[in-house]
Motif scaffolding. Structure first.
Motif, PDB file in Angstrom:
ATOM      1  N   UNK A   1       0.833  -1.175   0.000  1.00 14.79           N
ATOM      2  CA  UNK A   1       0.000   0.000   0.000  1.00 14.79           C
ATOM      3  C   UNK A   1       0.883   1.245   0.000  1.00 14.79           C
ATOM      4  N   UNK A   2       0.680   2.147  -0.925  1.00 13.50           N
ATOM      5  CA  UNK A   2       1.409   3.408  -1.005  1.00 13.50           C
ATOM      6  C   UNK A   2       0.680   4.483  -0.208  1.00 13.50           C
ATOM      7  N   UNK A   3       1.451   5.300   0.477  1.00 11.33           N
ATOM      8  CA  UNK A   3       0.895   6.439   1.211  1.00 11.33           C
ATOM      9  C   UNK A   3       1.325   7.694   0.483  1.00 11.33           C
ATOM     10  N   UNK A   4       0.374   8.518   0.105  1.00 10.39           N
ATOM     11  CA  UNK A   4       0.661   9.750  -0.613  1.00 10.39           C
ATOM     12  C   UNK A   4       0.379  10.927   0.312  1.00 10.39           C
ATOM     13  N   UNK A   5       1.400  11.761   0.505  1.00  7.77           N
ATOM     14  CA  UNK A   5       1.259  12.927   1.361  1.00  7.77           C
ATOM     15  C   UNK A   5       1.414  14.192   0.533  1.00  7.77           C
ATOM     16  N   UNK A   6       0.716  15.239   0.946  1.00  8.46           N
ATOM     17  CA  UNK A   6       0.853  16.524   0.268  1.00  8.46           C
ATOM     18  C   UNK A   6       2.212  17.129   0.618  1.00  8.46           C
ATOM     19  N   UNK A   7       2.654  18.068  -0.193  1.00  4.60           N
ATOM     20  CA  UNK A   7       3.920  18.749   0.053  1.00  4.60           C
ATOM     21  C   UNK A   7       3.869  19.452   1.408  1.00  4.60           C
ATOM     22  N   UNK A   8       2.742  20.046   1.737  1.00  7.89           N
ATOM     23  CA  UNK A   8       2.575  20.736   3.014  1.00  7.89           C
ATOM     24  C   UNK A   8       2.737  19.770   4.191  1.00  7.89           C
ATOM     25  N   UNK A   9       2.163  18.581   4.079  1.00  7.03           N
ATOM     26  CA  UNK A   9       2.266  17.587   5.148  1.00  7.03           C
ATOM     27  C   UNK A   9       3.692  17.061   5.279  1.00  7.03           C
ATOM     28  N   UNK A  10       4.372  16.862   4.182  1.00 12.58           N
ATOM     29  CA  UNK A  10       5.766  16.405   4.217  1.00 12.58           C
ATOM     30  C   UNK A  10       6.633  17.446   4.920  1.00 12.58           C
ATOM     31  N   UNK A  11       6.467  18.735   4.569  1.00 11.27           N
ATOM     32  CA  UNK A  11       7.235  19.801   5.203  1.00 11.27           C
ATOM     33  C   UNK A  11       6.907  19.912   6.691  1.00 11.27           C
ATOM     34  N   UNK A  12       5.646  19.749   7.054  1.00 13.80           N
ATOM     35  CA  UNK A  12       5.250  19.808   8.456  1.00 13.80           C
ATOM     36  C   UNK A  12       5.945  18.708   9.247  1.00 13.80           C
ATOM     37  N   UNK A  13       5.976  17.505   8.689  1.00 13.05           N
ATOM     38  CA  UNK A  13       6.618  16.381   9.375  1.00 13.05           C
ATOM     39  C   UNK A  13       8.125  16.562   9.485  1.00 13.05           C
ATOM     40  N   UNK A  14       8.750  17.141   8.459  1.00 12.99           N
ATOM     41  CA  UNK A  14      10.194  17.363   8.482  1.00 12.99           C
ATOM     42  C   UNK A  14      10.586  18.463   9.464  1.00 12.99           C
ATOM     43  N   UNK A  15       9.705  19.449   9.648  1.00 16.99           N
ATOM     44  CA  UNK A  15      10.025  20.606  10.485  1.00 16.99           C
ATOM     45  C   UNK A  15       9.431  20.532  11.875  1.00 16.99           C
ATOM     46  N   UNK A  16       8.890  19.402  12.256  1.00 16.40           N
ATOM     47  CA  UNK A  16       8.287  19.245  13.569  1.00 16.40           C
ATOM     48  C   UNK A  16       9.171  18.369  14.435  1.00 16.40           C
ATOM     49  N   UNK A  17       9.457  18.859  15.616  1.00 16.22           N
ATOM     50  CA  UNK A  17      10.260  18.111  16.566  1.00 16.22           C
ATOM     51  C   UNK A  17       9.312  17.444  17.547  1.00 16.22           C
ATOM     52  N   UNK A  18       9.298  16.135  17.569  1.00 14.97           N
ATOM     53  CA  UNK A  18       8.445  15.403  18.494  1.00 14.97           C
ATOM     54  C   UNK A  18       9.259  15.068  19.732  1.00 14.97           C
ATOM     55  N   UNK A  19       8.745  15.490  20.860  1.00 18.57           N
ATOM     56  CA  UNK A  19       9.463  15.301  22.112  1.00 18.57           C
ATOM     57  C   UNK A  19       8.671  14.358  23.005  1.00 18.57           C
ATOM     58  N   UNK A  20       9.337  13.323  23.475  1.00 19.59           N
ATOM     59  CA  UNK A  20       8.664  12.418  24.403  1.00 19.59           C
ATOM     60  C   UNK A  20       8.682  13.037  25.795  1.00 19.59           C
ATOM     61  N   UNK A  21       7.890  12.552  26.727  1.00 19.60           N
ATOM     62  CA  UNK A  21       7.811  13.161  28.056  1.00 19.60           C
ATOM     63  C   UNK A  21       9.124  13.196  28.830  1.00 19.60           C
ATOM     64  N   UNK A  22      10.100  12.430  28.439  1.00 18.56           N
ATOM     65  CA  UNK A  22      11.378  12.414  29.140  1.00 18.56           C
ATOM     66  C   UNK A  22      12.407  13.348  28.521  1.00 18.56           C
ATOM     67  N   UNK A  23      12.037  14.053  27.452  1.00 19.34           N
ATOM     68  CA  UNK A  23      12.981  14.931  26.768  1.00 19.34           C
ATOM     69  C   UNK A  23      13.661  14.205  25.624  1.00 19.34           C
ATOM     70  N   UNK A  24      14.803  14.689  25.228  1.00 15.69           N
ATOM     71  CA  UNK A  24      15.572  14.087  24.137  1.00 15.69           C
ATOM     72  C   UNK A  24      16.905  13.594  24.673  1.00 15.69           C
ATOM     73  N   UNK A  25      17.430  12.506  24.111  1.00 20.00           N
ATOM     74  CA  UNK A  25      18.759  12.059  24.539  1.00 20.00           C
ATOM     75  C   UNK A  25      19.812  13.081  24.117  1.00 20.00           C
ATOM     76  N   UNK A  26      20.913  13.129  24.840  1.00 17.25           N
ATOM     77  CA  UNK A  26      21.963  14.093  24.494  1.00 17.25           C
ATOM     78  C   UNK A  26      22.578  13.724  23.146  1.00 17.25           C
ATOM     79  N   UNK A  27      23.045  14.749  22.443  1.00 13.96           N
ATOM     80  CA  UNK A  27      23.686  14.560  21.144  1.00 13.96           C
ATOM     81  C   UNK A  27      24.944  15.385  21.095  1.00 13.96           C
ATOM     82  N   UNK A  28      25.938  14.892  20.358  1.00 16.46           N
ATOM     83  CA  UNK A  28      27.197  15.604  20.185  1.00 16.46           C
ATOM     84  C   UNK A  28      27.271  16.172  18.775  1.00 16.46           C
ATOM     85  N   UNK A  29      27.832  17.392  18.675  1.00 16.25           N
ATOM     86  CA  UNK A  29      28.000  18.052  17.390  1.00 16.25           C
ATOM     87  C   UNK A  29      29.409  18.611  17.294  1.00 16.25           C
TER      88      UNK A  29
END
Length: 73
Positions: A1-29
């Motif tokens: 089954x293929x899922x087709x998303x609008x350009x707006x929905x794709x951008x929303x998903x790419x630009x949204x940070x989902x945070x779980x109740x415990x926060x985010x694990x540390x990251x190194x840059x």
């Protein structure tokens, strides 16, 4: 089954940070700051270092910690 998303929905998903109740694990840059004079293409000075970021949530508020670890050679 293929899922087709609008350009707006794709951008929303790419630009949204989902945070779980415990926060985010540390990251190194790796960070590189370059200083240029006038219109030169090569930097006069360069500073490289490593940072660690961590997001903690307390009482519904987020606290972002950025820690500069060390100067890289």
């Amino acid at each position: 089954m293929d899922v087709i998303l609008s350009k707006k929905e794709i951008l929303r998903r790419l630009n949204t940070l989902r945070i779980n109740p415990l926060g985010l694990p540390s990251r190194k840059y790796g960070v590189s700051i370059k200083y240029f004079s006038n219109d030169e293409e090569t930097p006069d000075k360069r500073v490289d270092y490593e940072i660690t970021t961590e997001l903690n949530l307390e009482y519904g508020k987020g606290f972002l910690t950025i820690d500069k670890k060390k100067h890289l050679l």
